[in-house]
Design a protein around this motif. Structure first.
Motif, PDB file in Angstrom:
ATOM      1  N   ARG A  69     -89.811  10.908 114.748  1.00 62.11           N
ATOM      2  CA  ARG A  69     -90.518  12.075 114.200  1.00 62.11           C
ATOM      3  C   ARG A  69     -89.548  12.981 113.442  1.00 62.11           C
ATOM      4  O   ARG A  69     -89.846  13.442 112.350  1.00 62.11           O
ATOM      5  CB  ARG A  69     -91.208  12.851 115.327  1.00 62.11           C
ATOM      6  CG  ARG A  69     -92.526  12.216 115.794  1.00 62.11           C
ATOM      7  CD  ARG A  69     -93.107  12.953 116.986  1.00 62.11           C
ATOM      8  NE  ARG A  69     -93.281  14.371 116.741  1.00 62.11           N
ATOM      9  CZ  ARG A  69     -94.334  14.921 116.130  1.00 62.11           C
ATOM     10  NH1 ARG A  69     -95.312  14.142 115.685  1.00 62.11           N
ATOM     11  NH2 ARG A  69     -94.414  16.234 115.958  1.00 62.11           N
ATOM     12  N   CYS A 110     -89.745  13.589 109.411  1.00 65.54           N
ATOM     13  CA  CYS A 110     -90.092  14.930 108.945  1.00 65.54           C
ATOM     14  C   CYS A 110     -88.945  15.570 108.165  1.00 65.54           C
ATOM     15  O   CYS A 110     -89.189  16.276 107.182  1.00 65.54           O
ATOM     16  CB  CYS A 110     -90.493  15.816 110.112  1.00 65.54           C
ATOM     17  SG  CYS A 110     -91.436  17.266 109.569  1.00 65.54           S
ATOM     18  N   TYR A 123     -86.234  19.647 114.653  1.00 67.60           N
ATOM     19  CA  TYR A 123     -87.617  19.176 114.633  1.00 67.60           C
ATOM     20  C   TYR A 123     -87.981  18.634 116.014  1.00 67.60           C
ATOM     21  O   TYR A 123     -87.822  17.453 116.293  1.00 67.60           O
ATOM     22  CB  TYR A 123     -87.785  18.085 113.577  1.00 67.60           C
ATOM     23  CG  TYR A 123     -87.651  18.586 112.159  1.00 67.60           C
ATOM     24  CD1 TYR A 123     -88.757  19.048 111.456  1.00 67.60           C
ATOM     25  CD2 TYR A 123     -86.418  18.590 111.503  1.00 67.60           C
ATOM     26  CE1 TYR A 123     -88.644  19.507 110.148  1.00 67.60           C
ATOM     27  CE2 TYR A 123     -86.299  19.035 110.197  1.00 67.60           C
ATOM     28  CZ  TYR A 123     -87.408  19.499 109.527  1.00 67.60           C
ATOM     29  OH  TYR A 123     -87.294  19.946 108.235  1.00 67.60           O
TER      30      TYR A 123
END
Length: 508
Positions: free
Chosen positions: A144, A148, A272
């Protein structure tokens, strides 16, 4: 021994990486020198060619065994000076005391096309700052963050970058047992607001000054000649933070954990963990399941950014000299945010001039979107199809109402949309907007593709079964978020029903 090549074609051995580490030159109180903890049988998951190019590396080399070992923490090149930095911070508005790199180890920095970039291994094992943690990251969260980071860069939003993800079969327990992974993050610096709060909270003015002088000399040299360089530093960081959050709001991005230890002194999107891109618009949406009080909801992000700058100001106060000078620097936040978000929203609506009633037009639009929970990304992309009507081209002044159907059908109360669309059309005609030209301009700022949670989840589930092809495919799509990509149309689709059960939290 295998000799990969750089982006320029010259041979390089992993042990010859020209690593430096300016942060390591700070006194020992600022960090702990230590080696990463190896993981068994590391393997390659994915790499970003765009990030690799920033530091002159050929992405193909990152899949080779010696580079996989290096970016997992199993092998440390001779010129590396690995360390974990200490910092403190406010978490969810509450002072948390000493924190620090609990699972991230700074390997060193490489010269790049945009200046030196630090390489940090996130998930590389325990450090003195791990507290009760295991120092590891899992494959789920690493993918992820990787996707991102690169998606945000492609959207033009200030961010740290992600070079490569590696994995291991070692089990890591979160809510359940998951596979360990390491993501190599890149940034000019990982110094945070909390880095300054740490020394201020301990009443260590000399260490505070050393850190501030290092940041100014290394990243803001133009401020060194200011009458009060520390006030100038606060002012510039405040401005950058306001602009960064305006960019977040404009694409519907929600950070999820805007703690002061997650705020970059360079105004970059940092850390993140739980994050999300707005889908069904709800200004109060909370992307972090852990955030039960909604402190970091979409609507609260601008205010929290301001609050965090106040925390930084408090930390720098001993250097700045007076409350009044600190307040003068902080006073830049609101106008900087307002001017940037207005600029971004005008571009999203295809407006080329500024008018006094623009704020009312924007507010009415977001109220409509909120009432009908329209998909954020699809609404702005489709808005470019609305016709203002170009009398010079023989079109009716009101435009072609039939063209509004893709937009109108997104709203529960069509009449309310019609009323807003009439107002918007009048605004467009007032500046003689040309439909075709405006659509081209709007498509350059309104992405068609963002990292929806369900897209990341599909890639993660395949990766957990050792199929990393979807991570690579999704990365390729997200690197061109404004392009039509007809063969990838399904990546722009609304989330399926099962996606409503997805939750992201601080667990990683």
């Amino acid at each position: 021994m295998f000799s990969p090549t750089t982006a320029t074609g010259s041979a390089i051995n992993v042990d010859d990486l020209p690593l430096d580490n300016s942060f390591a030159e700070l006194p020992p109180a600022f960090h702990t020198r230590l080696m990463p903890t190896p993981l068994p049988a590391p393997y390659f998951v994915a790499a970003s060619a765009r990030a690799a190019a920033l530091v002159g590396l050929d992405p193909a080399m990152l899949a080779q065994d010696d580079f996989v070992a290096t970016f997992t923490g199993n092998h440390v090149p001779p010129r590396a000076k690995p360390l974990a930095a200490v910092y403190s911070g406010h978490q969810f508005g509450v002072w948390a005391g000493q924190l620090g790199d609990g699972r991230a180890i700074l390997l060193g920095q490489l010269a790049g096309t945009q200046g030196p970039m630090e390489l940090q291994l996130k998930g590389a094992g325990k450090t003195p700052y791990s507290r009760m943690g295991d120092g590891r990251a899992v494959l789920r969260s690493s993918i992820r963050e990787f996707l991102c980071s690169e998606a945000m860069a492609a959207l033009g939003i200030p961010t740290t970058r992600a070079l490569v993800v590696t994995g291991s079969g070692q089990g890591i327990f979160r809510e359940t047992v998951e596979s360990a992974a390491v993501v190599t993050r890149m940034a000019p610096s990982f110094v945070r607001f909390g880095s300054f709060e740490h020394w201020s909270s301990r009443d260590k003015p000399e260490e505070l000054r050393i850190l501030a002088d290092y940041v100014i000399a290394t990243f803001y040299p133009e401020l060194s000649g200011a009458p009060n360089p520390y006030q100038a530093l606060l002012q510039e960081v405040t401005r950058r933070t306001a602009h960064m959050i305006a960019h977040w709001q404009a694409v519907g991005f929600m950070h999820g954990v805007m703690n002061t230890d997650n705020m970059s002194i360079l105004g970059l999107t940092l850390d993140y963990g739980p994050f999300g891109f707005m889908e069904a618009f709800d200004a109060q949406h909370i992307c972090n399941h852990t955030d039960q009080q909604g402190r970091y909801s979409y609507a609260n992000q601008p205010e929290v950014g301001h609050w965090n700058c106040y925390a930084l100001a408090q930390a720098l106060l001993a250097l700045i000299g007076s409350v009044e000078e600190a307040q003068d620097a902080l006073a830049l936040y609101q106008p900087a945010f307002a001017s940037k978000i207005d600029e971004l929203l005008r571009a999203k609506l295809g407006l080329t001039t500024a008018q006094e009633d623009d704020a009312q037009l924007f507010d009415a639009m977001f109220t409509l979107m909120n009432d009908s929970h329209v998909d954020f990304t699809q609404f702005f992309r489709k808005l470019g199809t609305l016709q203002a009507g170009d009398p010079a081209a023989g079109a009716p002044a009101a435009g072609d109402p039939a063209q509004d159907s893709p937009l109108r059908d997104m709203f529960y109360v069509r009449e309310d949309f019609n009323a807003w669309a009439a107002r918007y059309r009048a605004r467009l005609r007032a500046e003689a907007s040309v439909d075709a030209q405006r659509k081209l301009a709007m498509d350059r700022v309104n992405p068609k593709y963002v990292l929806r949670n369900y897209l990341a989840q599909v890639a993660i589930e395949k990766a957990q079964n050792k199929d990393f092809s979807e991570v690579a495919r999704l990365l390729a799509v997200l690197e061109h978020p404004f392009d039509e990509q007809p063969h990838n149309e399904h990546y722009a689709a609304l989330p399926p029903d099962w996606a409503s059960h997805l939750e992201v939290s601080c667990s990683s």
